[in-house]
Design an enzyme around this catalytic site. Structure first.
Site, mmCIF file in Angstrom:
data_model
loop_
_atom_site.group_PDB
_atom_site.id
_atom_site.type_symbol
_atom_site.label_atom_id
_atom_site.label_comp_id
_atom_site.label_asym_id
_atom_site.label_seq_id
_atom_site.Cartn_x
_atom_site.Cartn_y
_atom_site.Cartn_z
ATOM 1 N N CYS A 195 -57.717 47.405 -39.602
ATOM 2 C CA CYS A 195 -57.667 48.786 -40.116
ATOM 3 C C CYS A 195 -56.763 48.863 -41.349
ATOM 4 O O CYS A 195 -55.540 48.746 -41.245
ATOM 5 C CB CYS A 195 -57.155 49.716 -39.012
ATOM 6 N N CYS A 210 -54.229 51.747 -41.394
ATOM 7 C CA CYS A 210 -53.117 51.441 -40.486
ATOM 8 C C CYS A 210 -52.029 50.664 -41.225
ATOM 9 O O CYS A 210 -50.828 50.876 -41.002
ATOM 10 C CB CYS A 210 -53.597 50.624 -39.294
#
Length: 329
Positions: free
Chosen positions: A84, A87
């Protein structure tokens, strides 16, 4: 992302998460108890580990690392994954702020690929997703990457809500150590250990319970507020009381003579050593409730000793203190 109004109306029901985590934790505790009993039942009474402000949490550790910890500090939960990219933008901001806030929050990072059950229980629909857990209750904070000023604003609201609604003010962390951790530098060296305290720990580890009790008392004679010595003394005294017990006989005596305070105290000790903390506390609270005078005092004081063994921050201790207050007042 807009900062949330910190009401509890959007709280997530964590009962299923808690139940699953408790089952795993109890299994781990049982294995630890068996290992401790195999070596004489002693557990080291060393000082508490250094406070970690950023922790990696899995499903097995969720109960202890998040739910229990949230009784004393707001826990910010960051759901993330290695693949991700947003993230990777958000996580460094959260980690830096966790260090900067110096114990007012703890950041718990959960990898959704390694722990697929937790994001389902929280209702995570996309990552990064950030939640808060306060006093065992979870509420969503925001989803997606966000600039630091907005993240800071949300965290400030969270801290204020935790204090105003629950009286939770966070952990005691040395600001210099927190700043050093944020900068990637080692904190100041720990002060040298009291040699008498070190001797007490060594005696406890070696199974010399009488020697440990006396050594801890020597420390407390000079330092009455030494929490490490109080904990060690409570542990040593408990182990000393139960080491020669015939468990079957003790439990039979307590069942046959429910009004015998000494018999109830002995069973409570056995329950605690066996990991049945709530049973031990409940038995002693009930004994306090139905007795008076010296018998009531002996039950109350034993309960306070067992609180020391378990630790004041454990939610089971908080619950038992409340129950004790109800029967006393």
């Amino acid at each position: 992302m807009q900062p949330r109004n910190m009401s509890m109306s959007g709280a997530v029901d964590l009962s299923a998460v808690k139940a699953a985590a408790e089952a795993k934790q109890k299994a781990e505790q049982a294995r630890a108890q068996r290992a401790a009993q195999a070596t004489g039942g002693q557990q080291p009474a060393g000082g508490a580990p250094a406070v970690q402000l950023v922790i990696d949490v899995d499903e097995a550790g969720f109960e202890q690392e998040v739910l229990q910890r949230s009784a004393e500090v707001p826990v910010v939960v960051d759901f993330w994954a290695e693949w991700c990219q947003p993230c990777k933008q958000l996580s460094p901001i959260l980690e830096r702020l966790a260090q900067e806030y110096a114990g007012r929050i703890v950041l718990a990072k959960i990898d959704i690929d390694a722990n697929p059950v937790l994001p389902q229980q929280f209702g995570v629909q996309g990552i990064p997703a950030v939640f808060a857990v306060i006093a065992g209750q979870a509420l969503p904070l925001f989803q997606g990457a966000a600039p630091e000023p907005q993240v800071r604003q949300v965290l400030d609201q969270l801290i204020a809500a935790a204090e105003q609604r629950f009286g939770i003010t966070g952990l005691q962390v040395d600001p210099d150590q927190a700043a050093a951790a944020a900068a990637g530098q080692p904190g100041p060296p720990a002060p040298p250990e009291n040699p008498t305290l070190a001797a007490a720990h060594a005696a406890l580890d070696a199974g010399d319970l009488g020697g440990a009790v006396q050594a801890y008392r020597n420390v407390l004679a000079d330092e009455p507020a030494n929490e490490e010595a109080k904990l060690g003394l409570a542990q040593a005294q408990l182990l000393e009381r139960v080491q020669a017990m015939d468990a079957e006989r003790v439990r039979k005596d307590a069942a046959d003579r429910p009004a015998d305070v000494a018999a109830q105290l002995a069973v409570a000790d056995l329950d605690l050593v066996g990991g049945h903390v709530e049973d031990a506390f409940g038995r002693l609270v009930a004994t306090v409730q139905r007795t008076a005078g010296e018998e009531r005092d002996s039950a109350r004081l034993r309960l306070l000793e067992l609180f020391e063994v378990v630790g004041p921050d454990d939610p089971r201790v908080s619950a038992a203190r409340t129950a004790l207050a109800r029967v006393l007042f």
